[in-house]
Design a protein around this motif. Structure first.
Motif, PDB file in Angstrom:
ATOM      1  N   ASP A 186      12.294 141.026  74.772  1.00 55.31           N
ATOM      2  CA  ASP A 186      11.835 140.899  73.379  1.00 55.31           C
ATOM      3  C   ASP A 186      12.569 141.893  72.481  1.00 55.31           C
ATOM      4  N   GLU A 187      12.686 143.137  72.974  1.00 57.18           N
ATOM      5  CA  GLU A 187      13.367 144.180  72.203  1.00 57.18           C
ATOM      6  C   GLU A 187      14.843 143.834  71.994  1.00 57.18           C
ATOM      7  N   VAL A 188      15.503 143.388  73.058  1.00 54.44           N
ATOM      8  CA  VAL A 188      16.928 143.056  72.959  1.00 54.44           C
ATOM      9  C   VAL A 188      17.130 141.834  72.072  1.00 54.44           C
ATOM     10  N   ALA A 189      16.258 140.848  72.204  1.00 58.49           N
ATOM     11  CA  ALA A 189      16.356 139.652  71.355  1.00 58.49           C
ATOM     12  C   ALA A 189      16.287 140.027  69.881  1.00 58.49           C
ATOM     13  N   CYS A 190      15.377 140.931  69.551  1.00 55.69           N
ATOM     14  CA  CYS A 190      15.242 141.395  68.171  1.00 55.69           C
ATOM     15  C   CYS A 190      16.511 142.097  67.708  1.00 55.69           C
ATOM     16  N   LEU A 191      17.073 142.938  68.556  1.00 55.89           N
ATOM     17  CA  LEU A 191      18.285 143.687  68.211  1.00 55.89           C
ATOM     18  C   LEU A 191      19.504 142.776  68.102  1.00 55.89           C
ATOM     19  N   LEU A 192      19.484 141.657  68.843  1.00 57.60           N
ATOM     20  CA  LEU A 192      20.583 140.685  68.775  1.00 57.60           C
ATOM     21  C   LEU A 192      20.400 139.680  67.643  1.00 57.60           C
ATOM     22  N   GLY A 193      19.211 139.674  67.030  1.00 57.34           N
ATOM     23  CA  GLY A 193      18.943 138.710  65.955  1.00 57.34           C
ATOM     24  C   GLY A 193      18.563 137.347  66.466  1.00 57.34           C
ATOM     25  N   ILE A 194      17.980 137.296  67.681  1.00 52.92           N
ATOM     26  CA  ILE A 194      17.526 136.024  68.252  1.00 52.92           C
ATOM     27  C   ILE A 194      16.043 135.870  67.933  1.00 52.92           C
ATOM     28  N   ASP A 195      15.688 134.795  67.230  1.00 54.34           N
ATOM     29  CA  ASP A 195      14.305 134.612  66.790  1.00 54.34           C
ATOM     30  C   ASP A 195      13.405 134.102  67.917  1.00 54.34           C
ATOM     31  N   THR A 196      13.869 133.107  68.657  1.00 53.12           N
ATOM     32  CA  THR A 196      13.042 132.502  69.694  1.00 53.12           C
ATOM     33  C   THR A 196      13.856 132.262  70.950  1.00 53.12           C
ATOM     34  N   TYR A 197      13.208 132.418  72.079  1.00 50.28           N
ATOM     35  CA  TYR A 197      13.792 132.046  73.363  1.00 50.28           C
ATOM     36  C   TYR A 197      12.654 131.708  74.299  1.00 50.28           C
ATOM     37  N   VAL A 198      12.946 130.976  75.330  1.00 52.71           N
ATOM     38  CA  VAL A 198      11.908 130.420  76.195  1.00 52.71           C
ATOM     39  C   VAL A 198      11.440 131.455  77.207  1.00 52.71           C
ATOM     40  N   SER A 221      26.547 139.486  74.344  1.00 55.97           N
ATOM     41  CA  SER A 221      26.565 138.397  73.375  1.00 55.97           C
ATOM     42  C   SER A 221      25.243 137.643  73.491  1.00 55.97           C
ATOM     43  N   LYS A 222      24.993 136.757  72.555  1.00 54.85           N
ATOM     44  CA  LYS A 222      23.773 135.949  72.662  1.00 54.85           C
ATOM     45  C   LYS A 222      23.810 135.084  73.913  1.00 54.85           C
ATOM     46  N   SER A 223      24.995 134.665  74.294  1.00 54.69           N
ATOM     47  CA  SER A 223      25.149 133.879  75.522  1.00 54.69           C
ATOM     48  C   SER A 223      24.812 134.721  76.748  1.00 54.69           C
ATOM     49  N   ASP A 224      25.257 135.987  76.773  1.00 52.22           N
ATOM     50  CA  ASP A 224      24.924 136.893  77.875  1.00 52.22           C
ATOM     51  C   ASP A 224      23.411 137.037  78.005  1.00 52.22           C
ATOM     52  N   PHE A 225      22.776 137.212  76.867  1.00 50.58           N
ATOM     53  CA  PHE A 225      21.320 137.379  76.847  1.00 50.58           C
ATOM     54  C   PHE A 225      20.621 136.139  77.379  1.00 50.58           C
ATOM     55  N   ASN A 226      21.012 134.978  76.871  1.00 48.51           N
ATOM     56  CA  ASN A 226      20.371 133.733  77.290  1.00 48.51           C
ATOM     57  C   ASN A 226      20.578 133.458  78.776  1.00 48.51           C
ATOM     58  N   ASN A 227      21.776 133.752  79.264  1.00 47.74           N
ATOM     59  CA  ASN A 227      22.062 133.534  80.685  1.00 47.74           C
ATOM     60  C   ASN A 227      21.204 134.428  81.567  1.00 47.74           C
ATOM     61  N   SER A 228      21.010 135.681  81.120  1.00 50.21           N
ATOM     62  CA  SER A 228      20.182 136.604  81.891  1.00 50.21           C
ATOM     63  C   SER A 228      18.738 136.129  81.926  1.00 50.21           C
ATOM     64  N   LYS A 284      19.745 145.059  83.872  1.00 49.71           N
ATOM     65  CA  LYS A 284      20.760 144.696  82.885  1.00 49.71           C
ATOM     66  C   LYS A 284      20.134 144.670  81.488  1.00 49.71           C
ATOM     67  N   MET A 285      18.934 144.105  81.390  1.00 52.45           N
ATOM     68  CA  MET A 285      18.247 144.026  80.099  1.00 52.45           C
ATOM     69  C   MET A 285      17.898 145.418  79.584  1.00 52.45           C
ATOM     70  N   ILE A 286      17.460 146.298  80.489  1.00 54.98           N
ATOM     71  CA  ILE A 286      17.133 147.662  80.073  1.00 54.98           C
ATOM     72  C   ILE A 286      18.393 148.402  79.632  1.00 54.98           C
ATOM     73  N   ASP A 287      19.493 148.192  80.346  1.00 52.01           N
ATOM     74  CA  ASP A 287      20.770 148.787  79.935  1.00 52.01           C
ATOM     75  C   ASP A 287      21.131 148.358  78.515  1.00 52.01           C
ATOM     76  N   TRP A 288      20.990 147.084  78.238  1.00 50.20           N
ATOM     77  CA  TRP A 288      21.298 146.589  76.892  1.00 50.20           C
ATOM     78  C   TRP A 288      20.368 147.225  75.862  1.00 50.20           C
ATOM     79  N   TYR A 289      19.109 147.340  76.215  1.00 48.85           N
ATOM     80  CA  TYR A 289      18.119 147.943  75.321  1.00 48.85           C
ATOM     81  C   TYR A 289      18.503 149.373  74.961  1.00 48.85           C
TER      82      TYR A 289
END
Length: 286
Positions: A270-282, A163-170, A207-212
Motif C-alpha cells: 500500500d505504501e509503495v503503491a502510494c509512492l508510485l502513484g498507483i491508485d488501485t491494485y488487486v 517501475s509500476k510493472s515491477d510493482f505489479n509483477n511482485s 523486495k517490497m520493503i526495500d522499495w519502501y
C-alpha cells in the motif's frame, strides 16, 4: 577459537580485538607488497571502518589488484600466511574457468583461530572496468596509483527504484503463490507450506520493503546482504510486523505467520503503491 568468540567486548577485550584486526591488516599489506604481480590492495565492507558496527563475527574482505589471477589459483600456500586454514569455499573447475575469464576470483577462507577472510583478486582490467565493488572501502596500499584511476561504485548496491510493472509483477507473484501455503496447511504438509512461504512469498515481501525504504531515502541506501540492515530503516512497529512473519515448524505457527506475511505485504505494498502513484491494485480477500 580464541578471542573471536566474544561478541560483546569490554574495554580490555576490545583493545585485544582491535590489535588483532590491525595485525591482520599488516599481514595483508606485507603479503601484497612482497609480490610484484600485486599492484594494490583495499578492504571492503564493515572492516573498512572498524569503528562502526564491527564485532567478532565480522569477516575480513580484502581485494588485491593483480596482473593475473592464475598464479594464486595454482599455488594456494599463500593462504597460510594469515592463519591455520580450516576450510575453503572451493569453486568447481567450471566456476573457476568462468571467474578467470571474468578477471575476478574469490577465496573465502575460515581459519582455525576463529577469523574468516574473503580474498578477492581483480585483474587490472577488471578494476578499471568496474571500479570499487563496495560502498565502504579502505586502501591499504597502491603501488602505481591504480585505485586513483577508478571510481567508487557504491550506487551499484543501492535499492533500485521499481517501475509500476515491477510493482505489479511482485504483487501478482506474491498473491498467486500465497494460496499454495494454504494448500500445504490444509493438507498438513508443514515442509511444503514453509518452503513456499520462505522461498516465494518472503523474497517478494523483502523486495517490497526495500522499495519502501528506498523511496524514504531517495534510493541512496542499501539494506545490506540478506537485508541485514533493514531494521535501521523501518520503525519499531514495522519491524515487529516483519518479525511476526517468521514461523516455527508446526501448522499453527505456519498459519499465523501466513496471515502475518499477508498483512505485512498489504501494509508495505500500500505504501509503495502510494509512492508510485498507483491508485488501485488487486488484493485478495480472505
Amino acid at each position: 577459537m580464541g578471542i573471536l568468540n566474544k561478541r560483546n567486548f569490554g574495554e580490555e577485550q576490545y583493545k585485544i580485538y582491535r590489535a588483532f584486526c590491525e595485525d591482520m591488516f599488516e599481514k595483508m599489506k606485507t603479503f601484497g607488497k612482497s609480490r610484484d604481480d600485486i599492484g594494490a590492495c583495499y578492504i571492503i565492507g564493515s572492516m573498512a571502518n572498524i569503528e562502526q558496527g564491527v564485532d567478532a563475527f565480522s569477516d575480513f574482505d580484502v581485494v588485491y589488484a593483480v596482473k593475473d589471477i592464475k598464479p594464486f589459483l595454482k599455488n594456494k600456500r599463500w593462504l597460510t600466511q594469515f592463519g591455520d586454514v580450516m576450510l575453503i569455499e572451493a569453486k568447481s573447475a567450471c566456476d573457476s574457468r568462468i571467474a578467470i575469464k571474468e578477471n575476478v576470483y574469490s577465496f573465502p577462507v575460515q581459519y582455525r583461530e576463529g577469523h574468516r577472510m574473503d580474498f578477492k583478486f581483480q585483474t587490472y582490467e577488471n578494476l578499471n572496468k568496474v571500479g570499487f565493488l563496495d560502498k565502504n572501502y579502505k586502501i591499504l596500499f597502491d603501488k602505481n596509483g591504480l585505485l586513483t584511476k577508478t571510481k567508487n561504485c557504491k550506487e551499484n548496491f543501492f535499492v533500485k527504484k521499481p517501475s509500476k510493472s515491477d510493482f505489479n509483477n511482485s504483487c501478482n507473484k506474491f498473491w498467486w503463490n500465497s494460496f499454495s501455503v494454504l494448500k500445504g496447511y490444509f493438507r498438513e504438509q508443514e515442509i511444503f507450506a514453509m518452503e513456499i512461504l520462505e522461498t516465494v512469498l518472503r523474497p517478494e515481501l523483502m523486495k517490497m520493503i526495500d522499495w519502501y525504504v528506498g523511496f524514504k531515502n531517495d534510493f541512496k541506501i542499501s539494506t545490506g546482504k540478506n537485508h541485514r540492515n533493514i531494521q535501521k530503516f523501518i520503525t519499531k512497529q514495522e519491524y515487529e510486523k516483519l518479525i511476526k512473519t517468521y514461523p516455527a515448524a508446526n501448522l499453527k505457527s505456519i498459519y499465523k505467520a501466513y496471515l502475518a506475511i499477508c498483512d505485512a505485504f498489504v501494509y508495505f505494498s500500500d505504501e509503495v503503491a502510494c509512492l508510485l502513484g498507483i491508485d488501485t491494485y488487486v488484493v485478495p480477500t480472505f
